[in-house]
Design an enzyme around this catalytic site. Structure first.
Site, PDB file in Angstrom:
ATOM      1  N   ASP A  20     -89.495   4.917  94.667  1.00 23.79           N
ATOM      2  CA  ASP A  20     -89.584   6.473  94.880  1.00 23.79           C
ATOM      3  C   ASP A  20     -89.153   6.845  93.585  1.00 23.79           C
ATOM      4  O   ASP A  20     -88.186   6.854  93.120  1.00 23.79           O
ATOM      5  CB  ASP A  20     -88.201   6.568  96.013  1.00 23.79           C
ATOM      6  CG  ASP A  20     -87.918   7.923  96.078  1.00 23.79           C
ATOM      7  OD1 ASP A  20     -88.898   8.797  96.143  1.00 23.79           O
ATOM      8  OD2 ASP A  20     -86.896   8.556  96.051  1.00 23.79           O
TER       9      ASP A  20
ATOM     10  N   ASP B  68     -82.279   7.800  96.990  1.00 26.37           N
ATOM     11  CA  ASP B  68     -83.475   7.212  96.130  1.00 26.37           C
ATOM     12  C   ASP B  68     -83.475   5.957  96.751  1.00 26.37           C
ATOM     13  O   ASP B  68     -84.872   5.357  96.705  1.00 26.37           O
ATOM     14  CB  ASP B  68     -83.167   7.445  94.649  1.00 26.37           C
ATOM     15  CG  ASP B  68     -82.735   9.036  94.522  1.00 26.37           C
ATOM     16  OD1 ASP B  68     -83.648   9.847  94.310  1.00 26.37           O
ATOM     17  OD2 ASP B  68     -81.665   9.285  94.310  1.00 26.37           O
TER      18      ASP B  68
ATOM     19  N   GLU C 282     -94.358   5.812  96.139  1.00 23.06           N
ATOM     20  CA  GLU C 282     -94.523   7.266  96.988  1.00 23.06           C
ATOM     21  C   GLU C 282     -95.555   7.917  96.228  1.00 23.06           C
ATOM     22  O   GLU C 282     -95.302   8.269  94.794  1.00 23.06           O
ATOM     23  CB  GLU C 282     -93.026   7.990  97.030  1.00 23.06           C
ATOM     24  CG  GLU C 282     -93.325   9.103  98.109  1.00 23.06           C
ATOM     25  CD  GLU C 282     -92.073   9.835  98.292  1.00 23.06           C
ATOM     26  OE1 GLU C 282     -91.337   9.234  99.332  1.00 23.06           O
ATOM     27  OE2 GLU C 282     -91.513  10.726  97.628  1.00 23.06           O
TER      28      GLU C 282
END
EC number: 3.1.21.10
Length: 175
Positions: free
Chosen positions: A7, A141, A68
């Site tokens: 992430d 996160d 991501e």
């Protein structure tokens, strides 16, 4: 399949490692958050992120990396930092010779919760449940990185096999 999920973020970059196969529960291997100091020079922050991700890839030996995909936000400064961190994550996988796949937040939410509109709390709750954890991974996160890795195990493995079959068909090979 062992997957390292990332992430991306310049200040906080979540990293999660899971093992699994499509259609089955995944197993947690580890999760981390790589921090950089906003007061530091951008080049040093990116270098720290690069070195940290490189070490985690070497330590955990994933078969692939899921990152991501950066999407448009209203805050251009935030988007720039996220995009730079994303590039470092993609590079870490590529440098290790690993396949790298990117996923939009809504793809990850749909894979993990069944709804592309799930909120952070729903995502964290599902990651906790799917990995059979005693408590939610923190900070968010880390939970997001684990969700990316789960998404890739469940969707990316199939996607990669289909792409490989299509590539073989284009080249005239049959498998």
């Amino acid at each position: 399949m062992r997957v390292l999920g990332v992430d991306p973020g310049l200040t906080r970059c979540g990293v999660g490692v899971v093992e699994g196969v499509p259609g089955r529960p995944c197993t947690l291997i580890a999760y981390y958050v790589v921090y950089t100091d906003p007061a530091d020079d951008l080049a040093l922050r990116l270098l720290h992120l690069d070195r940290s991700l490189g070490k985690l890839v070497a330590e955990h030996q994933p078969e692939s990396v899921a990152v991501e995909r950066v999407f448009s936000q209203h805050n251009v400064r935030t988007v720039m930092g996220t995009a730079q961190a994303s590039g470092i994550a993609v590079l870490a996988g590529a440098r290790a010779g690993l396949p790298v796949q990117t996923y939009t937040p809504s793809e990850v939410k749909a894979a993990v919760t069944g709804s592309g509109q799930a909120d952070k709390a729903q995502m964290t709750a599902m990651v906790t449940r799917l990995l059979r954890l005693a408590e939610p991974p923190k900070p968010a996160d880390a939970a997001d990185a684990l969700a990316l890795a789960i998404c890739h195990v469940w969707r990316g493995g199939t996607r990669s096999k289909l792409a490989a079959a299509a590539d073989r068909a284009r080249r005239g090979g049959v498998s």
